[in-house]
Design an enzyme around this catalytic site. Structure first.
Site, PDB file in Angstrom:
ATOM      1  N   GLY A 179       0.794  -1.211   0.000  1.00 41.68           N
ATOM      2  CA  GLY A 179       0.000   0.000   0.000  1.00 41.68           C
ATOM      3  C   GLY A 179       0.830   1.266   0.000  1.00 41.68           C
ATOM      4  N   LYS A 224       4.990  -8.894  -7.907  1.00 40.86           N
ATOM      5  CA  LYS A 224       4.653  -7.480  -7.735  1.00 40.86           C
ATOM      6  C   LYS A 224       5.681  -6.565  -8.401  1.00 40.86           C
ATOM      7  CE  LYS A 224       1.983  -7.411  -3.483  1.00 40.86           C
ATOM      8  NZ  LYS A 224       1.945  -6.885  -2.101  1.00 40.86           N
ATOM      9  N   CYS A 329      -1.831  -5.914  16.738  1.00 38.29           N
ATOM     10  CA  CYS A 329      -2.746  -4.781  16.873  1.00 38.29           C
ATOM     11  C   CYS A 329      -3.546  -4.546  15.608  1.00 38.29           C
ATOM     12  CB  CYS A 329      -1.975  -3.506  17.199  1.00 38.29           C
ATOM     13  SG  CYS A 329      -1.230  -3.587  18.810  1.00 38.29           S
TER      14      CYS A 329
END
Lengths: 506, 85
Positions: A179, A224, A329
Site C-alpha cells: 500500500g 509485484k 494490533c
C-alpha cells in the site's frame, strides 16, 4: 518459441502448431506492411535483422512472457527480406487455457518485440527514394516527448531545468510494493526519477487491490515487482526501471542500498525495517520511512548525523517483540487512503531531498498522521545519547569494511545453546556507564569493553575469528552486532539473553 | 512541585491506544509524576492493555523518556510501534 524467416508467414500453419487440448483460447496478432509511414507513401519494405542477437532477444522475450503468464504457449515469427504492402511482417500467437491471459500475453509480446528486437527496415517510396529505420528507435521516437511530459512540473520555480536534471540523475530504491510502495513509486516515476529500482518478493493477490494502486485484476498472481515496472513503464517511458522480485534481506541489503540517492522503506515489518535502516545508516543514504496502522500512520526521514535513528526510537526492544505487538494490533486491517497518503508523503519527501528542498526539520521529526480527524502531529526527534548506534557511532571513524566467508543472512541473535556450535569465538562483553564486569561469572576468555568505544570495538572485531557480543540485557549488543553486519562484518553475533557477568551500577 | 499535587494534563492517543481508549484526546487532572505513572493510571481508567515498555512518549511535541517529570498543561502523546505498509 521465436523464429526469423525469409519466407512468407503462413498464419494458418502457425496457428495449427499452437493447438493443444488444454487450450481454451488463442489470441493472434498480425503485423502488416502498410502503404504509408509518417505521411509518406510506401510500396515496399525490406527488413534486416542481426540474426544471432535477434534470435537471442526474441527467445528471451517469449520465455519471459511464458514465465509471466503461466499456462500460455507463445509462438512468435518475424519476417526478414523484401515485403510488399499487405504482407505479414510479424506474427504472434498465444494459446492458453483462458482468454484473459492469452490477450495479455499477446499484447505484451508485440510491445516487447517493438521495444527490444534488433531489427531494421528499409522503406521504399514510390519516387524511388529509400531509407533505413531502426525499428526500436522508431518505436521510441514515435512516442511522446519528454519535454512535454514534464512541462507542468518543470514550470515550478522550485524545479525548473536544474531540478529536472537532478531528478534524471537520481537513483532511488523502493523496498516493498504494498500500500505504501505503490503510490510512492507512482509519483517518483511520474516525477522522472532517472533510475528507479523496485524490490518485493511477493505476488499480486486479490486482497491487495483495494489499496495497492499500481495493480489491476490483470496482474493477479504476477510478481509485484514486475507488474509494478510494467505499470510504471506505461506511465513514464523516459526513465530506467528495474524490477527485483527477491526478498530484501541482510545478505543483499548493502549491495541494493549502495549508491542510491534516497531509499524508501515501504515494508510492513520491523525485522526488514531494521535491516534496511542499518544498511542505509551504514552507507550514509537518506531513508524515508512510513508505517501504517489502520487509519493512522507515521512518517520519519532518517539521515546519519541528524535527528537520531530507528534504534533511538525503538531501543531496548527486540525486533520480534515489536513485530508481535504491531502485527497483533492491526490484524491486517487497513484503510486504503491511509497507505495512499503516507506513501504519497514518502514520494514527496524523497523528491524534496533530490531537489535539495529539504530543511533541517526534515530529518528531525516524526509525523503522526490520523486520517480520522485529518490531523498531523509533528514530534521533534533527536539522537538519544544512550542510543548504542547513532548516539556514538556518528563521530567514530568508519571501520574498514570487510567481507567474510560466513553468510551475512544468518540471524544475529544467538541462544546460549548455540554458542558451542560456533566453535572458537571471540566473546566481547559491552559495558555501559557504571556497569562492572566479573570475569569469574562469564564464559572463559570473555573480553570486556566500554560500549561507548565503537572505534575500539571495530578494531577488536577486525579479526578472522567469529565474534559474539553480549551486554547486560542483550539488546544493545544486538543493535551493535546488526550495525557491524551492515558494515560488512558477516560472522558477528549477539547473545539473545544478557550476560550474568555484567552488573548494573549499585 | 510535589508529585502529589493534582494538575491538568492533555493526552493524545495514537493507533492501537486510540482504539483501546475509544477516543483520540482526553484531558485528565492527575497526580502522576511521570508519563510512566500517567500510563499506569490510564491503563485502569481507559482500559489500555498495551505493554508500557513498548511505547514511546512525546511531551509537548518532543520525544522524552518515560520518567521525565510532568507539569501542568503538558500535552502527552503515547505512541505504540506501528509497522504496516
Amino acid at each position: 518459441m521465436f523464429e526469423l524467416t525469409e519466407l512468407p508467414i503462413d498464419s494458418t500453419a502457425l496457428r495449427a502448431k499452437l493447438a493443444r487440448p488444454e487450450a481454451g483460447a488463442c489470441v493472434v496478432f498480425e503485423g502488416w506492411v502498410r502503404n504509408h509511414h509518417l505521411g509518406q507513401p510506401v510500396n515496399e519494405l525490406h527488413y534486416e535483422a542481426f540474426d544471432v542477437m535477434a534470435k537471442l532477444e526474441g527467445d528471451a522475450i517469449v520465455t519471459e512472457i511464458e514465465h509471466r503468464y503461466p499456462g500460455c504457449t507463445v509462438l512468435c515469427v518475424h519476417r526478414t527480406g523484401a515485403l510488399r504492402v499487405g504482407e505479414l511482417a510479424v506474427w504472434i500467437g498465444v494459446a492458453s487455457p483462458h482468454r484473459q491471459a492469452a490477450f495479455l500475453a499477446c499484447r505484451r509480446g508485440i510491445e516487447e518485440i517493438k521495444r527490444r528486437l534488433p531489427v531494421w527496415k528499409k522503406e521504399h517510396h514510390p519516387d524511388g527514394a529509400a531509407e533505413w529505420v531502426n525499428c526500436t528507435t522508431e518505436a521510441a521516437s514515435r512516442g511522446p516527448k519528454s519535454a512535454d511530459y514534464y512541462a507542468r512540473q518543470s514550470a515550478l520555480p522550485e524545479v525548473g531545468a536544474t531540478g529536472e536534471t537532478q531528478l534524471a540523475n537520481a537513483r532511488v530504491l523502493v523496498v516493498g510494493l504494498g500500500g505504501l510502495g505503490c503510490p510512492a513509486a507512482l509519483y517518483l516515476a511520474g516525477a522522472g526519477v532517472g533510475q528507479l529500482t523496485l524490490v518485493d518478493s511477493g505476488k499480486v493477490e486479490l486482497s491487495n487491490l483495494h489499496r495497492q494502486i499500481l495493480f489491476t485484476t490483470d496482474d493477479l498472481g504476477a510478481p509485484k515487482a514486475e507488474a509494478a515496472v510494467d505499470a510504471l513503464r506505461a506511465r513514464n517511458p523516459f526513465i530506467q526501471l528495474e524490477a527485483l522480485a527477491t526478498e530484501f534481506a541482510a545478505q543483499n541489503a548493502r549491495t541494493l542500498v549502495a549508491g542510491r540517492t534516497v531509499v524508501l522503506d515501504c515494508t510492513d515489518n520491523f525485522a526488514t525495517r531494521f535491516i534496511l535502516h542499518d544498511a542505509c545508516f551504514s552507507a550514509g543514504v537518506p531513508l524515508v520511512q512510513a508505517a501504517v496502522h489502520r487509519f493512522e500512520g507515521t512518517l520519519d526521514v532518517f539521515r546519519r548525523g541528524s535527528g537520531g535513528c530507528l534504534h533511538c526510537l525503538r531501543q531496548n526492544r527486540s525486533v520480534a517483540e515489536l513485530d508481535a505487538a504491531a502485527g497483533n494490533c492491526s490484524g491486517g486491517a487497513v484503510f486504503g487512503p491511509a497507505v495512499g497518503v503516507l506513501g504519497t508523503l514518502q514520494a514527496s519527501e524523497t523528491l524534496k531531498i533530490i531537489l535539495g528542498r529539504e530543511t533541517a526539520e526534515t530529518f528531525r521529526q516524526t509525523h503522526l498522521i490520523n486520517l480520522l480527524d485529518c490531523s498531523v502531529l509533528s514530534i521533534a526527534r533527536e539522537a538519544n545519547l544512550n542510543c548504542p548506534v547513532c548516539g556514538r557511532v556518528e563521530t567514530a571513524s568508519s571501520g574498514a569494511a570487510r567481507t567474510t566467508s560466513a553468510s551475512a543472512d544468518t540471524p544475529v541473535m544467538l541462544e546460549a545453546a548455540e554458542l558451542a556450535a560456533l566453535g572458537p569465538v571471540r566473546l566481547i562483553a559491552l559495558l555501559d556507564a557504571g556497569e562492572t564486569f566479573d570475569p569469574s561469572r562469564a564464559v572463559a576468555g570473555t573480553l570486556s569493553l566500554p560500549m561507548s568505544d565503537i572505534a575500539q570495538l571495530r578494531e577488536m572485531t577486525a579479526t578472522t575469528e567469529t565474534v559474539v557480543l553480549t551486554c547486560r540485557r542483550g539488546v544493545r549488543s544486538a543493535a551493535l552486532a546488526r550495525l557491524l553486519r551492515a558494515e560488512g562484518r558477516a560472522d558477528i553475533y549477539a547473545m539473545a539473553a544478557g550476560s550474568p557477568a555484567i552488573m548494573a551500577a549499585p | 512541585m510535589p508529585a502529589s499535587s493534582p494538575r491538568p494534563i492533555k493526552i493524545r492517543f495514537f493507533a492501537v491506544l486510540r482504539e483501546q481508549a475509544k477516543c483520540s484526546t482526553v484531558e485528565v487532572v492527575t497526580i502522576a509524576a511521570t508519563p510512566a505513572d500517567l500510563y499506569r493510571e490510564l491503563q485502569t481508567s481507559h482500559g489500555l492493555t498495551f505493554r508500557a515498555d513498548l511505547l514511546r512518549v512525546a511531551v509537548n511535541e518532543r520525544y522524552v523518556a518515560m520518567d521525565l517529570p510532568l507539569h501542568a498543561g503538558d500535552q502527552v502523546v503515547f505512541i505504540p510501534p506501528v509497522a504496516g505498509g
